[in-house]
Design a protein around this motif. Structure first.
Motif, PDB file in Angstrom:
ATOM      1  N   ASP A  31      -1.844  -3.980   4.743  1.00 38.89           N
ATOM      2  CA  ASP A  31      -3.032  -3.450   4.074  1.00 38.89           C
ATOM      3  C   ASP A  31      -2.702  -2.953   2.667  1.00 38.89           C
ATOM      4  OD1 ASP A  31      -4.468  -4.009   6.370  1.00 38.89           O
ATOM      5  OD2 ASP A  31      -4.495  -1.931   7.095  1.00 38.89           O
ATOM      6  N   ASP A  34      -2.546  -5.962   0.392  1.00 38.16           N
ATOM      7  CA  ASP A  34      -3.917  -6.427   0.123  1.00 38.16           C
ATOM      8  C   ASP A  34      -4.613  -5.524  -0.895  1.00 38.16           C
ATOM      9  OD1 ASP A  34      -3.649  -8.536   1.862  1.00 38.16           O
ATOM     10  OD2 ASP A  34      -4.738  -7.586   3.519  1.00 38.16           O
ATOM     11  N   TYR A  35      -4.433  -4.221  -0.728  1.00 36.28           N
ATOM     12  CA  TYR A  35      -5.053  -3.248  -1.637  1.00 36.28           C
ATOM     13  C   TYR A  35      -4.588  -3.486  -3.074  1.00 36.28           C
ATOM     14  CZ  TYR A  35      -6.063   1.274  -3.839  1.00 36.28           C
ATOM     15  OH  TYR A  35      -6.492   2.270  -4.700  1.00 36.28           O
ATOM     16  N   GLN A  36      -3.284  -3.694  -3.251  1.00 39.60           N
ATOM     17  CA  GLN A  36      -2.754  -3.892  -4.601  1.00 39.60           C
ATOM     18  C   GLN A  36      -3.230  -5.218  -5.206  1.00 39.60           C
ATOM     19  OE1 GLN A  36      -1.526  -1.700  -6.459  1.00 39.60           O
ATOM     20  NE2 GLN A  36      -1.176  -0.107  -4.922  1.00 39.60           N
ATOM     21  N   VAL A  37      -3.379  -6.235  -4.362  1.00 47.90           N
ATOM     22  CA  VAL A  37      -3.938  -7.512  -4.842  1.00 47.90           C
ATOM     23  C   VAL A  37      -5.369  -7.289  -5.334  1.00 47.90           C
ATOM     24  CG1 VAL A  37      -4.677  -9.825  -4.152  1.00 47.90           C
ATOM     25  CG2 VAL A  37      -2.460  -8.963  -3.384  1.00 47.90           C
ATOM     26  N   GLU A  38      -6.153  -6.577  -4.526  1.00 47.84           N
ATOM     27  CA  GLU A  38      -7.559  -6.302  -4.879  1.00 47.84           C
ATOM     28  C   GLU A  38      -7.670  -5.467  -6.146  1.00 47.84           C
ATOM     29  OE1 GLU A  38      -8.781  -4.273  -1.357  1.00 47.84           O
ATOM     30  OE2 GLU A  38      -8.606  -6.086  -0.108  1.00 47.84           O
ATOM     31  N   GLN A  39      -6.716  -4.560  -6.348  1.00 45.33           N
ATOM     32  CA  GLN A  39      -6.772  -3.643  -7.492  1.00 45.33           C
ATOM     33  C   GLN A  39      -6.233  -4.274  -8.779  1.00 45.33           C
ATOM     34  OE1 GLN A  39      -8.060  -0.259  -7.425  1.00 45.33           O
ATOM     35  NE2 GLN A  39      -8.904  -1.139  -5.563  1.00 45.33           N
ATOM     36  N   GLY A  40      -5.657  -5.462  -8.667  1.00 40.39           N
ATOM     37  CA  GLY A  40      -5.216  -6.170  -9.861  1.00 40.39           C
ATOM     38  C   GLY A  40      -3.786  -5.913 -10.297  1.00 40.39           C
ATOM     39  N   GLN A  71       2.653 -11.422   3.261  1.00 41.60           N
ATOM     40  CA  GLN A  71       1.295 -10.946   3.006  1.00 41.60           C
ATOM     41  C   GLN A  71       0.869 -11.229   1.560  1.00 41.60           C
ATOM     42  OE1 GLN A  71      -0.403  -9.960   5.546  1.00 41.60           O
ATOM     43  NE2 GLN A  71      -2.329  -9.456   4.499  1.00 41.60           N
ATOM     44  N   ARG A  75      -0.202 -14.329  -4.090  1.00 42.35           N
ATOM     45  CA  ARG A  75      -1.343 -13.708  -4.792  1.00 42.35           C
ATOM     46  C   ARG A  75      -0.883 -12.658  -5.787  1.00 42.35           C
ATOM     47  NH1 ARG A  75      -4.825 -11.092  -0.397  1.00 42.35           N
ATOM     48  NH2 ARG A  75      -2.749 -10.554   0.425  1.00 42.35           N
ATOM     49  N   GLN A 215      -5.629   0.820 -10.871  1.00 41.38           N
ATOM     50  CA  GLN A 215      -6.525   0.357 -11.941  1.00 41.38           C
ATOM     51  C   GLN A 215      -6.393   1.202 -13.200  1.00 41.38           C
ATOM     52  OE1 GLN A 215     -10.548   0.008 -10.447  1.00 41.38           O
ATOM     53  NE2 GLN A 215     -10.153  -2.045  -9.643  1.00 41.38           N
TER      54      GLN A 215
END
Length: 295
Positions: A31, A34-40, A71, A75, A215
């Protein structure tokens, strides 16, 4: 400044290692990625100082690297902490990281045994020659007990796959000496010094506070890259109290794990010999998070 490791410029987040009932919490770790991928984030770095690497067994060390690489799945880049004060062990871990798909290796200065400058050189040279993977040197004399001198770093920069350095000496003079003398990509190893190091020609940060506000760290980097110094300074001063608490309240990663718990992202305990924050320290951290606008 362009450097030979520019693929690692930008925001690298030094990931915490989640624990549950004394074991690695695999789902929480996935998780986190995934969070770091989503945050850029541009890159994640598992099993460094922030990942409590000194208290992980060799098997756990490999487990965390493998999970993060799987994971990430291309990405986001993965720079695995595979350093050791044993050259053989560092080579073994680095080979493993490459085999599971890591994009690079973070190699801390051999700690405790305090090599000579020639010892530092031969240690990193041996790893670079044994494993064909981009290597980021990590100089943190406050933990390793000895500085890798700029002349040694400049000499190491001649080795093709040694591409960058995580600079955690706190010395602007040392950073200037390195940047003036070679083409290594220089990354800040201290969140509070990211902006000063960018101004010298640094290319990014390996960030602890990026676990909490990736971010905002990215926004500082982007503002500087766009030439908007006023915005970059504004971002720096907003982040500064949070960066300060991550290091001054207690040893990293005690404060960052506590902060994440306060923010509803409980990643478990810290392992002995790390101990939790006191009530007073937790209250102080909570106040900083509230002032920042996170709580």
């Amino acid at each position: 400044m362009a450097g030979k490791g520019d693929q690692f410029s930008g925001l690298t987040v030094a990931l915490v290692t989640p624990f549950k009932d004394g074991e690695i919490d695999e789902q929480a770790l996935r998780d986190l990625v995934d969070y770091q991928v989503e945050q850029g984030a541009d890159c994640v770095s598992p099993v460094g100082t922030t990942g409590e690497s000194p208290t992980l067994s060799h098997g756990e060390h490999e487990q965390v690297i493998a999970i993060v690489c799987e994971q990430a799945a291309g990405r986001v880049k993965v720079v695995a902490g595979t350093g050791s004060n044993s050259t053989r062990e560092a080579i073994r871990l680095t080979k493993f990281a490459k085999s599971v798909g890591a994009d690079g290796s973070l190699q801390v200065a051999p700690y405790y045994n305090k090599p000579t400058q020639e010892g530092f050189y031969q240690h990193f040279k041996a790893i670079a020659e044994e494993v064909d993977i981009p290597i980021i040197l990590y100089n943190i004399p406050g933990r390793s007990a000895k500085n890798i001198e700029p002349e040694t770093i400049i000499r190491l920069a001649e080795i093709p796959n040694i591409v960058a350095i995580k600079e955690s000496t706190g010395s602007m003079d040392q950073a200037s000496h390195i940047l003036a003398g070679c083409d290594l990509t220089l990354l800040s190893g201290d969140d509070s010094l990211t902006l000063p190091l960018l101004s010298l020609g640094g290319s990014g940060v390996v960030s602890v506070v990026g676990n909490i506000v990736p971010q905002d760290v990215k926004a500082l980097l982007n503002a500087f890259a766009a030439g908007n110094l006023e915005e970059a300074r504004k971002r720096h001063y907003k982040l500064f109290p949070l960066c300060r608490d991550m290091l001054s309240l207690a040893t990293n990663p005690i404060p960052v794990k506590t902060a994440m718990k306060l923010l509803g992202r409980d990643l478990g305990e810290v392992r002995l010999p790390m101990t939790p924050l006191t009530e007073e320290q937790t209250a102080s951290l909570s106040k900083t998070l509230t002032t920042y606008g996170l709580l």
